[in-house]
Structure formats: structure tokens, C-alpha cells
Design an enzyme around this catalytic site. Sequence first.
Site, PDB file in Angstrom:
ATOM      1  N   GLU A  46       0.827  -1.207   0.000  1.00  0.00           N
ATOM      2  CA  GLU A  46       0.000   0.000   0.000  1.00  0.00           C
ATOM      3  C   GLU A  46       0.865   1.261   0.000  1.00  0.00           C
ATOM      4  OE1 GLU A  46      -2.054  -2.949   2.880  1.00  0.00           O
ATOM      5  OE2 GLU A  46      -0.057  -2.589   2.036  1.00  0.00           O
ATOM      6  N   ARG A 203      18.633 -22.015  -9.055  1.00  0.00           N
ATOM      7  CA  ARG A 203      19.652 -21.644 -10.045  1.00  0.00           C
ATOM      8  C   ARG A 203      19.082 -20.813 -11.193  1.00  0.00           C
ATOM      9  NH1 ARG A 203      20.335 -26.769  -8.529  1.00  0.00           N
ATOM     10  NH2 ARG A 203      19.397 -27.683 -10.405  1.00  0.00           N
TER      11      ARG A 203
END
Length: 337
Positions: A46, A203
Site C-alpha cells: 500500500e 539456479r
Amino acid sequence: MQVALQEAEKGWGLTTPNPMVGAVIAKGDQELARGYHKKAGCPHAEINCMDALPPGTDLTGATLYVTLEPCTTTGRTPPCCEAIIQRGIKRVVIGCLDENPSHKGVAEGRLRAAGIEVVTGVLEEECHRLNEHFFWWITRKRPWVILKLGLSLDGKIALPDGSSRWVTGELSRKRAHRLRQLCDMIMVGGQTARRDNPQLTVRDPADWPIQPIPVVWTSQPLPSNLYLTLATDRPVVEAQPSTPEAWDTFLSIWGAEDKVVLLIEGGGELAANALSCGIVNQIQFFLAPKIIGGRDSVPAVGGIAPPTLDASIHLSNPRLEFLGEDLLYTAYPDNCK
């Protein structure tokens, strides 16, 4: 709210132990700003959304859409609820309420008391599902446990010699790797660790900042030449909880360390034990269009057969998704406690 959900997913695997949250401010059909929570300790969605507003933006008639109920307490960041009130936003649409007992329903009440119109439950199922792991952890202080397996259509994960590369296709492997991004810990069985010598790392992308803790389900010391034991920055955890009580202790210890998600990647005996002990929250089975066959091939779930079919583990709320030729089956074991 769809756009807010897309924003929230940008924080996938990066916000732990916080939830993923997205927010959008719009006036009619015009989007004014959007934002998401990027990392624990950083501003919430927000705040990022409101900070993205062009200077001097007139918020008369504007609506804030947020996937999760705004926070009302001060932690590493100030409460978002008060910031919303101060900015003069007069309508807030919330995807789902926060399951945190300290927060649930509080923001809704405060916003209404400040004269703000509040609408809740918009795309509630999707918003809740995005953070189901967080809601489990915040209410029980135990990691959410996902059992992920790649298997053939006849329920095999490897040939008798342990060969398993690759049962599933490339798209399934990419999705499974994305699942690793979400997880704080990855567990495999001792036999799998010794046979496959897995790295248990994220990875893709190569610069992923948060690597999961590797856990091997074993009672025997691991060889010193495994990838896992060579990773000095991620000391391997060796443990073999095998009863509901032992699992409860193990999960509670790591839950207290802010570990929100444990991913179990096999093998068959570990999968069977975790399922029978009722600690698996969700299964994600990647089914390949292959029939491996062979009574001595490695089954996806080992262990001892139930005495009757009625004693088998039932799965609820299944979802199906094609990944190329593979099928991802996601469901929730009914015996999870």
C-alpha cells in the site's frame, strides 16, 4: 484486483516471513498507481503504491485495491491502515482478510470508523491461495509442507538403478524450480541425496538472493563429497522425524525460526512417511505421459500399503494444469493436522 494480484506475485519467494501483497489505486477505469511488497522490512504494498502516485494527484473518487487486509500494527514498518486514512482515500477494496489473529478484521473496522467505504472478499479465493502458506505459519508457527514429485503415469519416479533424468518435461522442471524459490527449506531422502547428489539450490535466476536450507531425511552420516556438504554457506540439516510427534517437534523448531515453507522433493519412503504422519499440507505431482513399468521400478510413494481402500489418504480441492505434455496435479491431503 487482478492487477493487484499480478503485482503481489512479483514478490514470489522474496517476502518471507511476510506475505505477498499487491495494491492498485484507480479512479474509474483509470489506473493511477500500483505497487507490491518487495522484501520483509521494506515498505508494504500500500505504501509503495501511494508513493508511486504522481505529485499532487487528486484522490477524490479513487479506490485502493489491495490483495490482503492492510496491517494495523507497528513492526519493522508503520501500520498501512493509518497511512491510508491520512492520504484521504475514501474507498478500499480488500481481496482477503489477514488470518493473523492480531490483524484479522481490525483494519476493516478502523477504515470504516474513519469514514472509508470498505469492500471485502473480491477474488478472495485467489488472494487467499497466494498466501496460504503464510496463513498456516502465522496461525500455527509451523512451516507449510509441500510434497513435490515428478512421476510417470503409472506412479514411478525412477528405474531400478535410480535413473530419473528426466521423467518429466522441461516446463515441469521450470515450474518445480519456481517452487523452490518460494521455499525456506528443501528436504530429500538420504538415498536420494547419496544417489543423485543434488544441489537443492535455486539456479534460475542465477543471482537468486535467498537460497533454501538443504535438509536430508536420514539417520546415517552423509559422505563428505556431496554438493550439500560442500556448501559451507548453507550447512546441511540431517534429521529423520518419523512419527507425528517427531515431525511436530521438527516443524515447530523451524517455524520458530521464521521458516514458512518446507518443500519435500522425495524419495518414496520419505513421501510415504510424511503423508502417513499427516504433515503434508499440499501435494504437487507432475505427471509425465510415460509408462515406466517394472515391479522393481521406484514408486513415487513407498511405505506399507493401507489395510483397506477406505484407509487411503483422500485429497481435496484438486487443480489441474497442463505444462506442455505433462499434467500438474495440485491437491490437499485430508489427513493433514
